[in-house]
Design an enzyme around this catalytic site. Structure first.
Site, PDB file in Angstrom:
ATOM      1  N   ASP A  80      14.992  -0.607  -0.490  1.00 18.19           N
ATOM      2  CA  ASP A  80      15.842  -0.711   0.701  1.00 18.19           C
ATOM      3  C   ASP A  80      16.920  -1.771   0.424  1.00 18.19           C
ATOM      4  OD1 ASP A  80      16.636  -0.577   3.396  1.00 18.19           O
ATOM      5  OD2 ASP A  80      15.048  -1.882   4.088  1.00 18.19           O
ATOM      6  N   GLU A 116       7.022   2.302  -6.740  1.00 19.62           N
ATOM      7  CA  GLU A 116       7.309   1.789  -5.390  1.00 19.62           C
ATOM      8  C   GLU A 116       7.488   2.952  -4.424  1.00 19.62           C
ATOM      9  OE1 GLU A 116       7.382  -0.300  -3.228  1.00 19.62           O
ATOM     10  OE2 GLU A 116       8.464  -2.138  -3.639  1.00 19.62           O
ATOM     11  N   ASP A 117       7.294   2.677  -3.141  1.00 15.87           N
ATOM     12  CA  ASP A 117       7.551   3.721  -2.150  1.00 15.87           C
ATOM     13  C   ASP A 117       9.047   3.866  -1.881  1.00 15.87           C
ATOM     14  OD1 ASP A 117       7.726   1.221  -0.925  1.00 15.87           O
ATOM     15  OD2 ASP A 117       6.366   1.694   0.723  1.00 15.87           O
ATOM     16  N   ARG A 155       0.716   6.446   7.632  1.00 13.98           N
ATOM     17  CA  ARG A 155       0.723   6.609   6.166  1.00 13.98           C
ATOM     18  C   ARG A 155       0.212   7.983   5.757  1.00 13.98           C
ATOM     19  NH1 ARG A 155       1.549   1.468   3.890  1.00 13.98           N
ATOM     20  NH2 ARG A 155       0.584  -0.266   4.964  1.00 13.98           N
ATOM     21  N   PHE A 207      14.701   4.046   9.457  1.00 10.20           N
ATOM     22  CA  PHE A 207      13.355   3.583   9.133  1.00 10.20           C
ATOM     23  C   PHE A 207      12.433   4.800   9.115  1.00 10.20           C
ATOM     24  CE2 PHE A 207       9.161   1.876   9.875  1.00 10.20           C
ATOM     25  CZ  PHE A 207       9.146   0.818   8.986  1.00 10.20           C
ATOM     26  N   ASP A 254       4.340   3.187   6.253  1.00  9.24           N
ATOM     27  CA  ASP A 254       3.732   2.943   7.567  1.00  9.24           C
ATOM     28  C   ASP A 254       4.695   2.338   8.574  1.00  9.24           C
ATOM     29  OD1 ASP A 254       3.951   0.332   6.329  1.00  9.24           O
ATOM     30  OD2 ASP A 254       2.589  -0.393   7.882  1.00  9.24           O
ATOM     31  N   LYS A 262       0.823  -1.197   0.000  1.00  8.76           N
ATOM     32  CA  LYS A 262       0.000   0.000   0.000  1.00  8.76           C
ATOM     33  C   LYS A 262       0.860   1.251   0.000  1.00  8.76           C
ATOM     34  CE  LYS A 262      -2.839  -2.489   3.248  1.00  8.76           C
ATOM     35  NZ  LYS A 262      -3.093  -2.582   4.694  1.00  8.76           N
TER      36      LYS A 262
HETATM   37  P1  5GP Z   1      13.403  -4.128   0.326  1.00  5.70           P
HETATM   38  O1  5GP Z   1      12.902  -5.446  -0.182  1.00  5.70           O
HETATM   39  O2  5GP Z   1      14.026  -3.264  -0.739  1.00  5.70           O
HETATM   40  O3  5GP Z   1      14.325  -4.314   1.507  1.00  5.70           O
HETATM   41  O4  5GP Z   1      12.187  -3.369   0.952  1.00  5.70           O
HETATM   42  C1  5GP Z   1      11.186  -2.835   0.212  1.00  5.70           C
HETATM   43  C2  5GP Z   1       9.947  -2.636   1.060  1.00  5.70           C
HETATM   44  O5  5GP Z   1      10.230  -2.624   2.458  1.00  5.70           O
HETATM   45  C3  5GP Z   1       9.315  -1.297   0.756  1.00  5.70           C
HETATM   46  O6  5GP Z   1       8.421  -1.388  -0.307  1.00  5.70           O
HETATM   47  C4  5GP Z   1       8.667  -0.939   2.071  1.00  5.70           C
HETATM   48  O7  5GP Z   1       7.362  -1.479   2.136  1.00  5.70           O
HETATM   49  C5  5GP Z   1       9.525  -1.604   3.114  1.00  5.70           C
HETATM   50  N1  5GP Z   1      10.507  -0.641   3.693  1.00  5.70           N
HETATM   51  C6  5GP Z   1      11.839  -0.586   3.481  1.00  5.70           C
HETATM   52  N2  5GP Z   1      12.401   0.427   4.160  1.00  5.70           N
HETATM   53  C7  5GP Z   1      11.378   1.031   4.814  1.00  5.70           C
HETATM   54  C8  5GP Z   1      11.316   2.179   5.668  1.00  5.70           C
HETATM   55  O8  5GP Z   1      12.297   2.865   6.000  1.00  5.70           O
HETATM   56  N3  5GP Z   1      10.076   2.500   6.142  1.00  5.70           N
HETATM   57  C9  5GP Z   1       8.946   1.787   5.840  1.00  5.70           C
HETATM   58  N4  5GP Z   1       7.799   2.216   6.348  1.00  5.70           N
HETATM   59  N5  5GP Z   1       8.975   0.718   5.019  1.00  5.70           N
HETATM   60  C10 5GP Z   1      10.182   0.345   4.515  1.00  5.70           C
END
Ligand code: 5GP
Length: 187
Positions: free
Chosen positions: A102, A98-99, A164, A151, A158, A42
């Protein structure tokens, strides 16, 4: 709600300006291509709705639901599809929205499953990029801001489904995480 915030990392004005720039760049590239934007639920919804309203080109939308985070603030690497796309992406110019990227695990997985569906092209646009946390190299053709290893919440992102609706990107006070994790562990 803002009493839980330790600091604001990116203000509402900074986001607005950068989203407009991204929308211009994307619109230029996809002008005659009728792009199909795939919004990852979301977290990317707030970003998507602002982004598309700055794009004056024909485009279509779809939504893909995934979950990769539990109650903890570190990525588990485990990704589950909670809502699949409604439309075929075959022969479409697909842009994943994507948001945040990471570790890169989620986007790598998304690129894999979506390219198997034979789009004409496949690119990604993320509001935030935490390059320092990468576990796997993955292309992010467009992104709004590079951020440090913290984070963040707000503007769609969220913590345990909260925050959010904050209009800025921010970092929570450490005691909020601890309190939430303790509550979770008691369940
Ligand atoms: P990745 O697979 O690249 O480690 O993570 C991607 C997903 O992890 C993002 O789409 C998001 O939902 C969540 N995520 C990663 N870092 C953060 C952060 O700093 N804050 C939040 N709220 N979600 C994160």
């Amino acid at each position: 709600m803002d009493k839980d915030i330790q600091k604001i990392l990116i203000t509402e004005e900074e986001i607005k300006k950068r989203v407009r720039e991204l929308a211009e760049d994307i619109s230029k590239e996809y002008k005659e291509m009728f792009p199909h934007l795939v919004c990852i639920l979301k977290g990317a919804t707030v970003f998507l709705t602002d982004l598309i309203r700055e794009m004056n080109i024909y485009l279509s939308l779809d939504y893909l639901g995934i979950s990769s985070y539990g109650a903890s603030t570190k990525s588990s690497g485990i990704i589950k599809i909670t809502k699949d796309l409604d439309h075929s992406i075959e022969d479409r110019n697909v842009l994943i929205v994507e948001d945040i990227v990471d570790t890169g695990l989620t986007l790598t997985y998304l690129r894999e499953i979506l390219s198997a569906r034979k789009p004409l092209s496949l690119k990604a646009c993320a509001l935030l990029n935490k390059k320092i946390r990468r576990k796997i190299e993955v292309p992010v053709e467009y992104y709004g801001f590079e951020i440090p290893d913290e984070f963040v919440v707000g503007y769609g992102l969220d913590f345990n489904e909260k925050y959010r609706n904050l209009p800025y990107i921010s970092v929570l006070k450490p005691e909020i995480y601890m309190y939430e994790v303790m509550k979770y562990e008691k369940k």
